[in-house]
Write a protein that holds these residues in place. Structure first.
Motif, PDB file in Angstrom:
ATOM      1  N   LEU A 155      -7.192  -3.108   9.988  1.00 52.78           N
ATOM      2  CA  LEU A 155      -7.390  -3.803   8.718  1.00 52.78           C
ATOM      3  C   LEU A 155      -6.762  -5.192   8.793  1.00 52.78           C
ATOM      4  N   LEU A 161      -6.107 -10.543   7.792  1.00 60.58           N
ATOM      5  CA  LEU A 161      -6.954  -9.527   7.177  1.00 60.58           C
ATOM      6  C   LEU A 161      -8.366  -9.576   7.743  1.00 60.58           C
ATOM      7  N   GLN A 163     -11.732  -9.123   6.682  1.00 60.52           N
ATOM      8  CA  GLN A 163     -12.524  -8.993   5.462  1.00 60.52           C
ATOM      9  C   GLN A 163     -13.774  -8.149   5.706  1.00 60.52           C
ATOM     10  N   VAL A 166     -12.925  -4.598   4.940  1.00 61.36           N
ATOM     11  CA  VAL A 166     -12.803  -4.421   3.489  1.00 61.36           C
ATOM     12  C   VAL A 166     -14.180  -4.343   2.848  1.00 61.36           C
ATOM     13  N   ASP A 167     -15.078  -5.218   3.253  1.00 58.16           N
ATOM     14  CA  ASP A 167     -16.424  -5.245   2.665  1.00 58.16           C
ATOM     15  C   ASP A 167     -17.167  -3.933   2.918  1.00 58.16           C
ATOM     16  N   TRP A 180     -10.473  -1.413  -4.437  1.00 51.08           N
ATOM     17  CA  TRP A 180      -9.801  -2.664  -4.079  1.00 51.08           C
ATOM     18  C   TRP A 180      -8.368  -2.675  -4.598  1.00 51.08           C
ATOM     19  N   LEU A 183      -6.277  -0.158  -2.522  1.00 48.10           N
ATOM     20  CA  LEU A 183      -6.027  -0.695  -1.181  1.00 48.10           C
ATOM     21  C   LEU A 183      -4.896  -1.714  -1.208  1.00 48.10           C
ATOM     22  N   ASN A 184      -4.949  -2.626  -2.158  1.00 49.99           N
ATOM     23  CA  ASN A 184      -3.886  -3.636  -2.238  1.00 49.99           C
ATOM     24  C   ASN A 184      -2.540  -3.022  -2.585  1.00 49.99           C
TER      25      ASN A 184
END
Length: 563
Positions: A155, A161, A163, A166-167, A180, A183-184
């Motif tokens: 990740l 990061l 991305q 993540v997407d 989201w 995850l954060n």
């Protein structure tokens, strides 16, 4: 060696790091299953073996056990290529996981240019795709029907990061904003863990902290061996059953043959039913973690780390549903691990009865209700529900408690009603649901939910409708699960008892879930009649159940007398 005072201080500091990581995620997660129910955990793991070093006191113990396998999966896949600032993400249940809803973040912690330990975070996300919103799909026949599966991938690469990852993850969720946020929250929890470890090692030095970790592990192993030496040698066997696999209404055996020889134990699950079509299979890592949790219930003084398992051998063949291989479905893992805890409590009735408990309610009764708001936005209510704990050597079982594999709490009714278009028309204790005993089993609960939108679908994944929680030492079994749903022509019950998909609901129609109580401890006829009378006054036990279950008549004065 390390002096006892320093060891105690470092033990507390290390546990505090895991506790703060837990708190960080609980306060920042978007979905109520993490934020309110605390279905998550954090821990510190060995640099080379991935073994559990430290766990938080607020997170789920079952997660702590399986996370050692998750860390090992990252070590095996990436080995010496890891760098400071790397973070790995995955939810693969066959690589140190539980089920697809539980996303894991694993991060190496570097000190003096080498991996000192690993930090790990796991949390239950609200939705990760698949056929059923909320992901408890009782009719899944392979993991592809349960949700997206992400193998261990980077990740963050050296702090940068990815991305793209993540997407991909967010695109496969019905609730990407919730995912989201969760995850954060997990990323921030790991960041905090790094900062706290930096401060600790700056104060005490890496050598001292590493020595403390090793000493805590060795003490756990020594204490566990000492407890085993005090147990009588021999082989002890017990079995219990799952209702069905969601496809065929036939019971599935969970069998344990436990052998004690000197200061070692062997836990043999070979007689357990083979892998099944439905999603009550579990992976080997989950089976071992379940046993770890059960041991910690029985031997509460032993420190919670990998040393607990040193004197124990496990026999879990791939020919059983407790060592399932991909792509066997596993989303209902909670029901199976709870049955493992039950058989461990039951087998210790024969080994050391003074430390065992009646079975707890034995199912989380995972319920999903999903629909669309008037503006087209998707909503997915997913929740689990409580029940009674078993009577125990010290007293009655807890009423309406959380599952004994975890410290997760039932989400508050106010939060669920505020977040979703439903109304709870009943949320109450279930009378007569606790198993009679010298120490009564705790009561289950009654939940009734009314839909406030025009249309929705509901899905139930539960257990204990066919096989009620057992008592021990003469204690009686509890009441089983009962689920009903309302349709235009009245109330109905699932053909499978505890599992159903696609229940179509219209505005004003309701779901009703009655959860099991806990099994009783000891002969009910030895219960003090005054305690039975008190239970009747409180509404826990009906006068009829007092007479039939305890042999106690409640007189006009409200006092209890032997019948």
């Amino acid at each position: 060696m390390i002096d006892p005072v320093t060891l105690a201080v470092l033990k507390g500091r290390l546990e505090q790091i895991a506790d703060e990581m837990d708190a960080t995620l609980f306060r920042s997660a978007f979905n109520p299953i993490i934020a309110e129910a605390h279905d998550a955990c954090h821990g510190l793991y060995h640099a080379e073996t991935g073994e559990t070093l430290i766990q938080g006191k607020s997170g789920l113990p079952i997660f702590v056990g399986v996370m050692s396998f998750a860390v090992r999966a990252v070590i095996a896949r990436y080995g010496a290529s890891v760098r400071a600032g790397d973070v790995f993400i995955f939810n693969d249940p066959y690589a140190g996981g539980t089920h697809l809803s539980d996303f894991r973040l694993v991060r190496p912690y570097f000190h003096d240019g080498a991996v000192f330990c690993w930090l790990a975070s796991v949390g239950h996300w609200s939705d990760v795709g698949g056929n059923v919103p909320g992901n408890y799909n009782p009719v899944a026949t392979e993991s592809f029907q349960e949700g997206m599966l992400i193998p261990p991938v980077r990740l963050f690469a050296a702090g940068e990061l990815s991305q793209d990852v993540v997407d991909i993850v967010l695109a496969n969720s019905r609730l990407p904003q919730s995912a989201w946020g969760d995850l954060n929250g997990q990323i921030n929890a790991l960041d905090l863990g790094v900062r706290r470890l930096d401060a600790l090692l700056a104060e005490y030095g890496g050598g001292t902290v590493a020595t403390a970790m090793a000493e805590l592990r060795e003490r756990a192993a020594q204490m566990m061996r000492s407890h085993i030496r005090d147990l009588p040698d021999g082989t002890y066997s017990v079995e219990d059953f799952l209702d069905n696999d969601g496809h065929r209404d036939e019971p599935l055996r969970i069998a344990l043959d436990l052998t004690i020889q000197g200061e070692r134990m062997t836990w043999d699950f070979s007689r357990t039913s083979p892998p099944c079509a439905g999603p009550v299979n579990i992976a080997y890592a989950t089976t071992v973690a379940s046993c770890y949790v059960a041991l910690k219930h029985l031997f509460r003084d032993v420190p919670a780390n990998a040393g607990v398992l040193d004197p124990i051998d496990f026999v879990v063949p791939e020919t059983t549903l407790l060592n399932a291989q991909a792509p066997k479905p596993v989303c209902g893992y909670t029901e199976t691990v709870l049955r493992i805890v039950d058989v461990v409590f039951s087998v210790f009735e024969r080994i050391k009865p003074e430390i065992t408990n009646g079975n707890a309610y034995g199912t989380i009764n995972a319920l999903s209700v999903a629909g669309h708001r008037p503006d087209g936005r998707r909503w997915v209510l997913f929740s689990f529900f409580g029940g009674g704990h078993g009577g125990n050597p010290e007293g009655d079982g807890l009423n309406h408690g959380n599952a004994p594999i975890s410290t997760a709490t039932i989400p508050p009714v106010e939060i669920l009603e505020a977040a979703y278009p439903v109304r709870f028309t009943q949320w109450a204790l279930r009378p007569d649901s606790g198993g009679p005993g010298r120490h009564r089993g705790g009561l289950g609960a009654v939940y009734e939910i009314e839909l406030l939108e025009d249309r929705a679908e509901a899905f139930l994944f539960g257990e204990r409708a066919r096989f009620a929680p057992k008592g021990v030492l003469g204690g009686a079994e509890a009441r089983p699960t009962r689920f009903q749903y309302e349709q235009d022509d009245g109330w109905h019950e699932p053909a499978m008892g505890s599992k159903m998909v696609g229940i179509a609901l219209r505005r004003g129609q309701r779901l009703r879930l009655e959860t099991p109580g806990g099994g009783g401890w000891g002969d009910p006829r030895e219960r003090d009649p005054a305690k039975v009378a008190r239970d009747v006054r409180l509404g826990y036990v009906s006068p009829e159940a007092a007479r039939e279950g305890y042999g106690v008549e409640i007189g006009p004065d409200g006092q209890g007398r032997r019948a």
